[in-house]
Enzyme design. Sequence first.
Site, PDB file in Angstrom:
ATOM      1  N   TYR A   1      39.924  50.451  36.480  1.00  0.00           N
ATOM      2  CA  TYR A   1      39.696  50.799  37.884  1.00  0.00           C
ATOM      3  C   TYR A   1      40.615  50.071  38.861  1.00  0.00           C
ATOM      4  CZ  TYR A   1      35.473  53.159  36.360  1.00  0.00           C
ATOM      5  OH  TYR A   1      34.608  54.022  35.752  1.00  0.00           O
TER       6      TYR A   1
ATOM      7  N   ARG B   1      32.745  63.772  28.967  1.00  0.00           N
ATOM      8  CA  ARG B   1      32.243  62.563  28.321  1.00  0.00           C
ATOM      9  C   ARG B   1      30.867  62.237  28.891  1.00  0.00           C
ATOM     10  NH1 ARG B   1      33.490  56.308  29.403  1.00  0.00           N
ATOM     11  NH2 ARG B   1      31.953  55.594  27.890  1.00  0.00           N
TER      12      ARG B   1
ATOM     13  N   HIS C   1      25.646  53.505  26.092  1.00  0.00           N
ATOM     14  CA  HIS C   1      26.150  53.203  27.424  1.00  0.00           C
ATOM     15  C   HIS C   1      25.095  52.400  28.176  1.00  0.00           C
ATOM     16  CE1 HIS C   1      29.232  54.613  30.595  1.00  0.00           C
ATOM     17  NE2 HIS C   1      28.528  53.628  31.142  1.00  0.00           N
TER      18      HIS C   1
ATOM     19  N   ASN D   1      38.717  52.064  29.845  1.00  0.00           N
ATOM     20  CA  ASN D   1      38.211  52.244  31.202  1.00  0.00           C
ATOM     21  C   ASN D   1      38.948  51.278  32.129  1.00  0.00           C
ATOM     22  OD1 ASN D   1      36.381  53.887  29.956  1.00  0.00           O
ATOM     23  ND2 ASN D   1      34.587  52.602  30.351  1.00  0.00           N
TER      24      ASN D   1
ATOM     25  N   GLU E   1      32.155  49.730  27.116  1.00  0.00           N
ATOM     26  CA  GLU E   1      32.361  48.476  27.845  1.00  0.00           C
ATOM     27  C   GLU E   1      31.526  47.321  27.301  1.00  0.00           C
ATOM     28  OE1 GLU E   1      32.070  49.056  32.043  1.00  0.00           O
ATOM     29  OE2 GLU E   1      33.747  50.467  32.102  1.00  0.00           O
TER      30      GLU E   1
ATOM     31  N   GLU F   1      37.600  56.239  31.461  1.00  0.00           N
ATOM     32  CA  GLU F   1      37.039  56.149  32.819  1.00  0.00           C
ATOM     33  C   GLU F   1      38.125  55.676  33.763  1.00  0.00           C
ATOM     34  OE1 GLU F   1      33.532  53.787  33.449  1.00  0.00           O
ATOM     35  OE2 GLU F   1      32.500  54.615  31.703  1.00  0.00           O
TER      36      GLU F   1
END
Length: 1894
Positions: A1653, A1419, A1464, A1651, A1509, A1718
């Site tokens: 985290y 990606r 992005h 995404n 995002e 992500e």
Amino acid sequence: MKYLLWVAFLFVFCLYGCRSSEVTGQDDFLLVAGPLAKQLVRSSGNTGKDAFDCSHPIPPGFKQNFEYLKNRGVTHFKVPLSWAQLLPTGLPSQPQQAVVTCYQTLLKQLLEVGLQPLVVLHGSTVPETLRSRYGGWESQELVEMFQRYAEFAFEEFGALAHSWVTLSDLDDVWHDGQPALQNILQLNKNIYQIYHQQFPGKGRHLSIGLRASDAAILPQIKGSSPMDFLSVHIEYNCASASNFAKELSSLQMSSGDLPILIYEVTVHGCPDSQYQLLGNFLQALLNNNNLNIVGCDMMDMLGKLDMEDVPTSHGISYYNRIKLFKNSYRNVWNKFGAQTITERDLFLNESFPSGFQWATSSESFKVEGGWSEGGKGETIWDRFGHDGLAFANQTADLASDSYHKVDYDVYLLRGLHVNTYQFSISWARIFPSGHRGSQSEKGALYYDKLINALIESGIQPVVTLYHWDLPQTLQDYGGWTNTSIVEAFKDYTDFCFSRFGDRVKTWNTFSSPWVVSHAGYGTGEHPPAVKDYVVASYQATHNMLKSHAEAWHVYNDKYRKTQGGKVGIALNSDWAEPMDPSRPEDIAAADRYLQFMLGWFAHPIFVNGDYPPTLKTQIEQKMKECPLSEPASLPVFTAEESQRINGTADFLGLNHYTSRLVNNNIGGCTPGPEGVGNFQAHVDPSWSSTASDWIYSTPWGLRRLLNYISLEYLNVIKLPIHITGNGMPTEHTGDTLNDTGRIEYMKSYINEALKAIFIDGVDVQRFTVQSLMNGFEGEQGYSQRFGLHHVNFEDANRPRTPKQSAYFYSQVIKQNGFGSHKGHAFKVSEMQLNRRPMALSPSDVPSKSKVVWEEFSNQSKFQRKMYHYGTFPQGFSWGVSSSAYQIEGGWNADEKGPSIWDAFTHKPGSIPANANGDVACDSYHRLEEDFYMLRALRVNSYRFSLSWSRIFPDGRLTSQNQKGVDYYNRLIDGLLAYNITPMVTLYHWDLPQALQDLGGWENVEMINIFNDFCDFCFATFGDRVKFWMTFNQPHTIAWLGYGLGQIPPNVKNPGIAPYTVAHNLIKAHAKAYHTYDDKYRKSQSGLVSIVLNADWIEPKDVNVPREVLAADRALQFQLGWFAHPIFKNGDYPDAMKWQVGNKSELQGLSETRLPSFTEEEKTLIKGSADMFCVNHYTTKIARHATLRLSPQSYEYDRDLSEAEEDDSPTTAISNQRAVAWGLRRLLNWIKEEYGDPEVYITENGVATESKTTWDDSARVFYYKTYIDEALKAYDLDGVKVKGYIATSLMDSFEWLNGYKLGFGLHHVDFTNPNLPRTPKYSAHFYYQVIKDNGFPTPDDEKNIHGHFRKDFIWSTATASYQIEGGWRADGKGLSIWDKFAHTPLRVFNDDNGDIACNSYNKVEEDVAILKQLKVTHYRFSISWPRVLPDGTTKHINEAGLNYYHRLVDALLAANIQPHMTLYHWDLPQALQDIGGWENETIIVKFRDYADLIFSRLGHKVKFWITINEPYNIANVGHGYGAAAPGISFRPGTLPYIVGHNLLKAHAEAWHLYNDKYRAKQKGIISITINSDWSEPRNPYKQEDIDAARRVVQFYIGWFAHPVFNGDYSNMMKTIVRERSLAAGLLKSRLPEFTPEEIKRIKGTYDYFGFNHYTTVLAFPVNYGNLQHYDADRGAGTIADRTWLDSGSSWLKVSPFGFRRILNFIKEEYGNPIIIITENGMSERGQIDLNDIHRSYYYEKYINQALKAYLLDNVDIRGYTAWSLMDNLEWATGFSERFGLFYVNHSDPKLPRLAKTSVTLYSTIINCNGFPDPALGPHECLNTVPEATSVPITTPAPSDNTVSFLGMKLSTNDAETGLITTFALLIVAAFGAICTSFFLFKAKKLSKKNIQLNL
């Protein structure tokens, strides 16, 4: 009434007819029923040919028939055997085995229900084969065949029956002639001998039967054939009663003393209404007192009396002694009505029966809250509250929040010490619509959790299936007036029985159904507010009765056998007394009152399946009186319904609160009970009132009501009574805790129940106090409080605080009533001394224990913080602590002497706010309250100290104070009663002032005085106390008390006194130890030690020897000062002697200031401790320092300085940070230094400010981390940790801090004279730790094995600006990130992406490392300005496009699929100059840009992402301004505008691809949305749960909801609109989509690009009227301290959240295909290719994704690791590194070097998941690339500097400077208008709580 007649029958027989029964061997009368008929009916008098003969299977329902008979007093049941069926051929060798088995089953079932079989060998048919062959009984062959048949029957059935009849009737034989009779008599004689030879024991009986009319042959029978009793068939004819009398006379003359069983009674000629039958029958029996009647057949009598209620007959009225025949109410009134008030209220000081059940209760809608949680449906009470019909418009939406507070509620129950808890299930929580098809698993899980928690705490759950909260959906169809509800309720109860019945053994179908009918459907005061007492009220009752019966039968038929529980109903009833006892009509009216209230439900269930005759009669009369206005319409039960309802209860539950005075009154045609029943109810003004206008305290009414119930409903069936509700409300204002009125109410009512049991013999088995806690009381809302516990409804925590009534009730339970409290024989655990401590050699300087620093100080933060799961050993001691002065109060109570702390605190100014311990927690007077907390915590030890001056007021033995001794005896005995080990500290700082006046611990005489005190304590308490500690923290006594003078006795002599005092303390300890050892150890078997305090000391630099020496010295001066003499060699450590000696010499002294021990003293001291007790709170950092010589001081003697460990959380005490890892190191040091002793952590805890009341998450984190470090020491390091004591039990007087802060697990409100104790969040956490004995590995932490789908996408990712470089190459245009990074103070260390990783020129290298990684996809993003320099298609930069062609081609050549992101974050600056994403024209421009890329690259690229995002673009870039374009001056509107345009731009690009390219290119396209997962900071708190939901909805939902569900979420729209309008704006700050836009955006996805985290913990924050995103979200976030750190402050390792948010996406957005685009972890600081932290992260997170896929069926199709290589991490520059490959920026070639995480990730890819090692080595593990091992030149840590504003600063300092300067610029830009807002933001940025990495 009908049953009273037959009960009287039995009574008379037992009274007059029963002699010592020769049949049973007991004084029991045989009451015989049966046999079972072929067509099962309840009454069948036919013993002959119609009897069930096992020719067919046993008919259904037979067992219920037996139970019915057993409940009505029947003892025996006739079982006629069928000779013809058993032996059709007549031969015993050829039986019908099925018939044999059938009879055996029948007999066993009788025995199971408690009925004895009476087996008849022959009473019907001779087998046809035998009859045709042999003829009649004159045939000797037939007689022989019968004898063989009898032997066969005895063999098969003899073990199951003790009473037999050979032939039931000789009548036929007698008329067959003399030969037949002689044969039968000889046969009976033979069978009698055979039977008694085969069964010789007692209790075996055999008989023969004849008719009473044939009494003439009795002498012949008696002379020819033996028998144990005679079975007689009697006939009774009402038309010729005289014949019956003659038969009895004849029988009397003929029988002699032979026992007679009236085997069968046949009644003739008696119409149902002619009930003189029974009277005459009884009279005839009574006139024959010489008859030896041992039993009687009841079947025909039962059959006649089952028809209807029986009016009093003449025959019965003759027997005045048989009071049972009178009206139950009159019986009770006659018994109690004449009592004087003194007699009535006489208190009974006795105990309840052993095993009595003590309970408290709650009701779902009153306490649960969570009104819409877990999919719960709306109830009628929800609707009632939301319609504003309750007091002050209150609702039950949150109530007591029990839905989230199971642990809190069970905690209270443990404190109360109840053994039973009654609660109700919310039907709508289980079945939201009321029907099974709507089942909510989350609702069922809530009750699972509650039930399991109860059982774990030894509390039996009692479940009420319906307590008023009907699902509103059912009410919409008529509720209880609709007959279909019966089936719905049956289905609901069936589910509950099946789901919970394995654990729940007592069920109430309904609670107070009268209230539902009366207030819900009659008066309309309660929901559903139907005002119809003519039809609806009676119909509701009718359906509830049928529903109850169906539920009972469901349990009885399906579950009783396997579950073994009981089902009853809880009926409410007042007691009714006649207004004028002299008026019979008032007495009758009181009776009617009870029939209309209690009887309405009880009579159908417990009597005959129909309403009370009184009720029916009254309604019939009213219908006649009121032909024009029907006052009541009573439904009619069919015969089948009555039969189904009758007997459907295993107990009678009673809810009782008050009484009424009732008078007769003509009610006219008015509907309702008073009108129809012709009565009026009143209260006596002298009765005590309550907060409720319907509850008056009339305790005597309970006893009378219990007697009435016992007579009216339970006298025949003998079921127990459960008091299922009793209590009273208090007002919501005033003194809500000191509820003396409730105590008096409870005391009186409980005592009346005791009288009913103890004096009256009523079978009451349970008493339930209503209720556990305050709740929502229906229409009264929260204005009335029934609870034993106060709930603060003003506080979102909903704290629960015991009232005085709770403590009273726990005392009643403890004593099992009110009997004299007898001393208990306590089981005291002896504590054996495992081994005598051996003398150890003195410590070296530095000590050999420096190995601890060598082992642990070089740990990485990752290693140090890694959480360890495991448990402590069995028998581990979990406790809490306190000390006398801190909690006892009573400073001068009962002749206690003053202590030095009394003297000190009484001097003004000594303590903040002049606080003192005069009262403190008042534990001296509140022992029960302390026991409550200890019981609730379930600790197994309690550490407390003895107040020397309470026992010896002047400190000496001669002043002994017995009252003080008694107090400690009560304390110790109370602890042992609850299996809590007392751990006693003999001295905890509160020296008697009288001894201080003699010099205190500076006086050597104190050694002997202290020994006398210890000796007395050992002698007085040592039989029960097995764990003694002489001193608590002698270091504190010596240094703070005599050196610094900060604490009493406030001596300031730092150079001399501390050493002198310590010297005396050590010798005093040793003397006391030896006193115990010599005098008491052998008999008491206890342990003695001393409690030492120690911080852990970490050297400033472990690699510098003198720093290690300083740290060792610090420990020796603190811990070794006392531990070295006691645990090693009897002397001080050499490090200490050396230091003090040298300092003393340098100061010109002739000898050292440190005293010396004699050799004798050393011998006495060394080894004077049986275990090592240590108090620990914090860690300090030590470094060497040469300190001053003057003045002389213990502190200066150490030659070191101490500092805080500044990387750990602060606490409420300055210089006492929470440094959990220090505890593990300290424990290891103790192990190494002191010979591996057994260690007890005797104090550990943290202080919080007094304003932190109940929600003490900081304390939870403290315990969670510190206890885990102790676990590591035990489990990993082998330290012998034996116990852990949490400090402290409750907030208390905290020495010099007074009441400013608290250490308690329980909050104490020192402003309230009741000093209420309320459990904090930490108390519940600590209980769980104790219950689990540590931290067993949770499921979240357990890896699973398995594989992803075969075509799973394995990828890694980058973004153009972060890696490409070439910022001006080949015509590339400027991006907003170019400008942002070239603006001062925007990017850390002035880093930028000009070169970045130079990927623009390194396509081949990047593809090579991708191949090394073995990914299937890559990606990356397109740089919009590289392709379109000005952002438009006016100029296409072919050179830029060519770069992406080259990259895509190289990827495809390597068999790697490109996954391309269109945007992005690097917007062309030219577009930003005209408004960027704020300008709606960008939508078209983005579409045009996408069109170009699709057209040029789409034939090669099949995976697309439109925008990455959008949250970060909108909020971080345009709200916080921490990312490009760096706009932060319109945080309330701009982020929402930008987000709006991003969504529309995405939709246009998606539709473009869908419409123009999909068919040809066959790709998939979506948007990538990022989000953290959010958990509540306090999982027990609805506010925190709501905050966590808002965090998720405002994060992921902001963009996912429009794309996947259409439009913004209702939550987001509502909140932003309401806050906007509240601020005076005209409309919402959140833009609105048009219907066309909603339609165009919804569904614009082919997968969910996600995404993720990290996870955060959320809590509510009120920002007032500030208008910005965070204020709209209304939540703050923190991280759990146990979560591992990363290189980014916002990213904590929390894998469990990954699975949860994936499940959230599945549930919230319709289970879309998910590609994780992500996921990764950062690092910062020193370069280390061995990135074990990243490997750990990937392993855990990917495994969570696998769980979501395999276990939860989340449709996950791909996983992308962020990032391929270290790159420019946006505003943090190159300081944070996410890469799998390291990029060496010190090398111009920017080489990519693999970290060890590459090996891990490529292995997972190769295996497509996690192969199970149990299946052997998997082939995928064989071809794993090795990490690149290339030497890297790493800058030394000291040179890790950057340029910042012309200065060289460390990276940390520069980061702080950058953020601070940036924050100040923001504040300046906005000015005074938004000052408060931007100060908050500056703080936020300083904590780096925003995600900047992607």
